[in-house]
Design an enzyme around this catalytic site. Structure first.
Site, PDB file in Angstrom:
ATOM      1  N   GLY A   1       3.252   7.036   5.449  1.00  0.00           N
ATOM      2  CA  GLY A   1       3.575   8.427   5.142  1.00  0.00           C
ATOM      3  C   GLY A   1       2.410   9.103   4.437  1.00  0.00           C
ATOM      4  N   GLY A   2       2.528   9.241   3.123  1.00  0.00           N
ATOM      5  CA  GLY A   2       1.555   9.978   2.313  1.00  0.00           C
ATOM      6  C   GLY A   2       0.105   9.658   2.627  1.00  0.00           C
TER       7      GLY A   2
ATOM      8  N   GLU B   1      11.347  -0.457   6.275  1.00  0.00           N
ATOM      9  CA  GLU B   1      10.909   0.446   5.209  1.00  0.00           C
ATOM     10  C   GLU B   1      11.910   0.407   4.067  1.00  0.00           C
ATOM     11  OE1 GLU B   1       8.151   3.743   6.687  1.00  0.00           O
ATOM     12  OE2 GLU B   1      10.172   4.421   7.099  1.00  0.00           O
TER      13      GLU B   1
ATOM     14  N   GLU C   1      14.754   9.125   5.425  1.00  0.00           N
ATOM     15  CA  GLU C   1      14.990  10.514   4.989  1.00  0.00           C
ATOM     16  C   GLU C   1      16.002  11.192   5.905  1.00  0.00           C
ATOM     17  OE1 GLU C   1      10.842  11.627   4.779  1.00  0.00           O
ATOM     18  OE2 GLU C   1      10.641  10.234   3.099  1.00  0.00           O
TER      19      GLU C   1
ATOM     20  N   GLY D   1       7.314   6.691  -0.564  1.00  0.00           N
ATOM     21  CA  GLY D   1       6.843   7.838  -1.337  1.00  0.00           C
ATOM     22  C   GLY D   1       6.888   7.625  -2.841  1.00  0.00           C
TER      23      GLY D   1
ATOM     24  N   SER E   1       4.798   3.171   0.954  1.00  0.00           N
ATOM     25  CA  SER E   1       3.606   3.191   0.095  1.00  0.00           C
ATOM     26  C   SER E   1       2.503   2.242   0.574  1.00  0.00           C
ATOM     27  CB  SER E   1       3.987   2.913  -1.360  1.00  0.00           C
ATOM     28  OG  SER E   1       4.864   3.917  -1.834  1.00  0.00           O
TER      29      SER E   1
ATOM     30  N   ASN F   1       3.050   8.982   9.682  1.00  0.00           N
ATOM     31  CA  ASN F   1       4.200   9.895   9.682  1.00  0.00           C
ATOM     32  C   ASN F   1       3.866  11.036   8.726  1.00  0.00           C
ATOM     33  OD1 ASN F   1       6.646  11.185   9.405  1.00  0.00           O
ATOM     34  ND2 ASN F   1       7.677   9.494   8.337  1.00  0.00           N
ATOM     35  N   TRP F   2       3.535  12.175   9.307  1.00  0.00           N
ATOM     36  CA  TRP F   2       3.074  13.300   8.477  1.00  0.00           C
ATOM     37  C   TRP F   2       4.224  13.987   7.748  1.00  0.00           C
ATOM     38  CZ3 TRP F   2      -1.193  16.487  11.520  1.00  0.00           C
ATOM     39  CH2 TRP F   2      -2.275  15.639  11.779  1.00  0.00           C
ATOM     40  N   LYS F   3       5.446  13.695   8.143  1.00  0.00           N
ATOM     41  CA  LYS F   3       6.627  14.371   7.566  1.00  0.00           C
ATOM     42  C   LYS F   3       6.437  15.893   7.674  1.00  0.00           C
ATOM     43  CE  LYS F   3       7.370  10.276   4.872  1.00  0.00           C
ATOM     44  NZ  LYS F   3       7.938   9.636   3.715  1.00  0.00           N
TER      45      LYS F   3
ATOM     46  N   HIS G   1      14.726   7.264  10.426  1.00  0.00           N
ATOM     47  CA  HIS G   1      13.928   7.238   9.186  1.00  0.00           C
ATOM     48  C   HIS G   1      14.879   7.429   8.001  1.00  0.00           C
ATOM     49  CE1 HIS G   1      11.239   8.440   6.001  1.00  0.00           C
ATOM     50  NE2 HIS G   1      10.284   7.815   6.681  1.00  0.00           N
TER      51      HIS G   1
HETATM   52  P1  PGA Z   1       5.074   6.536   2.342  1.00  0.00           P
HETATM   53  O1  PGA Z   1       6.139   6.870   3.492  1.00  0.00           O
HETATM   54  O2  PGA Z   1       3.945   5.790   3.000  1.00  0.00           O
HETATM   55  O3  PGA Z   1       4.659   7.861   1.802  1.00  0.00           O
HETATM   56  O4  PGA Z   1       5.783   5.688   1.335  1.00  0.00           O
HETATM   57  C1  PGA Z   1       6.438   5.957   4.499  1.00  0.00           C
HETATM   58  C2  PGA Z   1       7.455   6.551   5.444  1.00  0.00           C
HETATM   59  O5  PGA Z   1       8.339   7.273   4.990  1.00  0.00           O
HETATM   60  O6  PGA Z   1       7.415   6.310   6.669  1.00  0.00           O
END
Ligand code: PGA
Length: 254
Positions: A233-234, A167, A97, A173, A212, A9-11, A95
């Site tokens: 994500g990251g 999640e 966010e 993050g 993470s 997930n590149w956000k 998600h």
């Molecule tokens: P993260 O994000 O790996 O940076 O913690 C995961 C996500 O939000 O899907």
């Protein structure tokens, strides 16, 4: 057993240049991996670029969100049909966010899940508790409610048409990962919760862990019996980390 699935997930990250660079470094190594499914979810505007870059590969494309309507006067929004038009296979829904920053509640998320299925996409339903909820001991109730909204609207068979992603919000993050035991506990619970409705759907639905996930913790997480891959994500923006995570998704030859 189904392959493990790793979704990046590149956000809201990337540029035409950095996307091309990243893909040029991960494409060939990913093709050499066996029995692991990999997908990436770039921002909408880069879907066409990425569709062209992955066309000869086994990497699948996903989007990070969709609107629940099929088309119409919804300024700034993107429909499931449009995502299909650009070669998307997956779409994230709910998600954390989107839930916390844009006020998406369980009912809206369920309609997005429905819209994704209607468009021929595989929705990836994200669920998980905040730190406050974990401290209060209501993690499982929160997750139940998030699942139940989709069950109420669509029933268990349609829920099984998607992928689930647990999640924990406190792990997203933050660099703080749920321990494999903490994650497994919730994953097992989710599978049992679905099994109360349909044991076959519970058995075949992939439940990803997100929060993470890194190159050095993926193998341990993926070794848990109810963890079927990761939503990353990251670390999905870093060549080395993403490749190690995908590698950790390969079946273990013991
Ligand atoms: P993260 O994000 O790996 O940076 O913690 C995961 C996500 O939000 O899907």
């Amino acid at each position: 057993m189904a392959n493990k699935l790793v979704i990046g997930n590149w956000k809201m990250n990337g540029s035409r240049k950095s996307n091309a660079e990243l893909l040029s470094k991960i494409l060939a190594p990913l093709e050499r991996l066996e029995s692991v499914d990999v997908a990436i979810c770039p921002p909408f505007i880069y879907l066409e670029q990425l569709a062209n870059l992955v066309v000869q590969s086994s990497i699948q494309l996903g989007a990070q969100d969709l609107n629940q309507a099929e088309h119409g006067a919804f300024t700034g929004e993107i429909s499931g049909a449009m995502l299909r038009d650009f070669g998307c296979h997956y779409v994230l829904v709910g998600h954390s966010e989107r839930r916390s920053l844009y006020g998406e509640g369980n009912d809206l998320v369920a309609t997005k899940f429905q819209a994704a299925l209607r468009s021929g996409l595989t929705p990836v339903l994200c669920v998980g508790e905040t730190l406050e909820q974990r401290r209060k001991g209501v993690t499982l109730e929160v997750v139940n409610k998030q699942l139940q909204a989709v069950l109420d609207l669509l029933g268990v068979n349609q829920l099984g048409g998607g992928v689930l992603a647990y999640e924990p919000v406190w792990a997203i993050g933050t660099g703080e990962t749920a321990t494999p035991e903490q994650a497994q506990e919730v994953h097992r619970h989710i599978r049992q919760y679905i099994a109360e409705n349909n044991s076959e759907v519970a058995r075949t639905t992939r439940i990803l862990y997100g929060g993470s996930v890194k190159g050095d913790n993926a193998a341990e997480l993926f070794a848990q019996p109810d963890i079927d891959g990761g939503l990353v994500g990251g670390a999905s923006l870093d060549v080395h980390s993403f490749l190690s995570i995908c590698k950790a998704g390969q079946p273990r030859h013991t």
